[in-house]
Design an enzyme around this catalytic site. Structure first.
Site, PDB file in Angstrom:
ATOM      1  N   THR A 158       0.915  -1.357   0.363  1.00 33.09           N
ATOM      2  CA  THR A 158      -0.237   0.309  -0.195  1.00 33.09           C
ATOM      3  C   THR A 158       0.873   0.879  -0.318  1.00 33.09           C
ATOM      4  O   THR A 158       1.572   1.939   0.715  1.00 33.09           O
ATOM      5  CB  THR A 158      -1.385   0.404   1.631  1.00 33.09           C
ATOM      6  OG1 THR A 158      -2.407  -1.456   1.153  1.00 33.09           O
ATOM      7  CG2 THR A 158      -1.434   1.478   1.460  1.00 33.09           C
TER       8      THR A 158
ATOM      9  N   LYS B 232      -6.967   0.994  -2.792  1.00 36.29           N
ATOM     10  CA  LYS B 232      -7.073   0.974  -1.768  1.00 36.29           C
ATOM     11  C   LYS B 232      -7.207   1.930  -0.372  1.00 36.29           C
ATOM     12  O   LYS B 232      -7.115   1.450   1.095  1.00 36.29           O
ATOM     13  CB  LYS B 232      -4.940   0.013  -1.636  1.00 36.29           C
ATOM     14  CG  LYS B 232      -4.969  -0.384   0.330  1.00 36.29           C
ATOM     15  CD  LYS B 232      -5.251  -1.559   0.322  1.00 36.29           C
ATOM     16  CE  LYS B 232      -5.127  -1.866   1.441  1.00 36.29           C
ATOM     17  NZ  LYS B 232      -3.629  -2.397   1.323  1.00 36.29           N
TER      18      LYS B 232
END
Length: 296
Positions: free
Chosen positions: A99, A174
């Site tokens: 991420t 995300k």
């Protein structure tokens, strides 16, 4: 029988280790690297090949996957001298599952084009439970032809895999995921705190409300851990703080005001600063315990 491509995997943490293990179990030749070599010993014993650097992994692999800690780590392993982009085989595919920053994902993809390699950003959701089960949600940004090419490998690790758009789109998706989690974690911690303060059995309350409109993975999965004060990490607080910081930066750039995200980050940041950064995100409950103790 067509020979499977050689896969490289960099980053053998709580999630990455399981993910690499699934790739190996599916019969793909696997090259691995991790800063702490011992974390790869069992994979080597099962047939993986250890490499001494991220660049060495990329040089020996048709598909190179990374899942490291922070955007700075992503930048280092991809863009440093002797790193992945400098070492990757022409025609190979690079997949960053960390991420990270959408802008950095786009930068890596552009640099990859100049180097003759394709790059995807493919962050995941599902934590250590999803990684262990091979049931992660994988949100991908990049070229569709490249996505189709590596989909069989992604399917070894995930159950819900979607191409969301151009480079950076996976990271933006995300961020949306982490924003939803941030406020939901506030709600779960507050619900458990309220039930306990009202003299109810919080575990029983969760069993009841967990079958109604309040039902969610976080309430049903992490709520009981709050009740039990089991703060062992499935996903580290310090990594969640990193994710929320990226999301807030993007929020500012987009001209949005997301107060739930800002509040969640402030509480998690205090926990991190108080020494709880290595605990799981359910340790947010500590913040409410402290508030109740002060109130009492």
């Amino acid at each position: 029988m067509e020979q499977k491509p050689t896969v490289g995997f960099i980053g053998l943490g709580i999630m990455g280790h399981h993910m690499a293990g699934h790739i190996l179990a599916a019969g793909y030749p696997l090259n691995i690297y991790n800063r702490t070599r011992a974390k790869g010993d069992d994979l080597v014993a099962r047939g993986a090949q250890w490499c001494d650097s991220p660049g060495a992994v990329a040089a020996a692999s048709d598909i190179t996957i990374t899942i490291v800690g922070y955007p700075a780590d992503v930048e280092q392993v991809y863009l440093a001298d002797g790193g992945i982009l400098a070492s990757a085989r022409p025609g190979s595919v690079l997949i960053d599952m960390t991420t990270s920053s959408p802008a950095l994902a786009a930068r890596i993809a552009q640099s990859g084009l100049l180097s003759g390699v394709a790059a995807l950003d493919a962050p995941v959701s599902g934590g250590d439970v999803g990684a262990k089960a091979g049931k992660l949600a994988i949100m991908v940004g990049g070229d569709k032809r490249t996505f189709d090419r590596v989909l069989p490998v992604l399917e070894v690790m995930g159950a819900n895999i979607a191409l969301m758009g151009k480079a950076g789109a996976g990271q933006h998706t995300k961020m949306a995921n982490q924003i939803a989690i941030a406020s939901t974690m506030l709600a779960v911690a507050e619900s458990v705190s309220y039930a306990r303060a009202a003299g109810l059995d919080p575990a029983q309350v969760l069993k009841v409300i967990g079958t109604g409109a309040a039902s969610s993975f976080l309430l049903n999965g992490l709520g009981p851990k709050m009740v039990e004060e089991d703060f062992a990490p499935g996903f580290f607080i310090h990594h969640f703080v990193k994710d929320m910081t990226i999301a807030l930066d993007e929020t500012e750039r987009l001209g949005l005001d997301l107060p739930g995200l800002a509040l969640a980050r402030s509480l998690y940041l205090k926990l991190k600063d108080d020494g709880f950064g290595e605990e799981g995100t359910q340790a947010l409950y500590r913040a409410y315990n402290a508030i109740h103790s002060e109130a009492g």
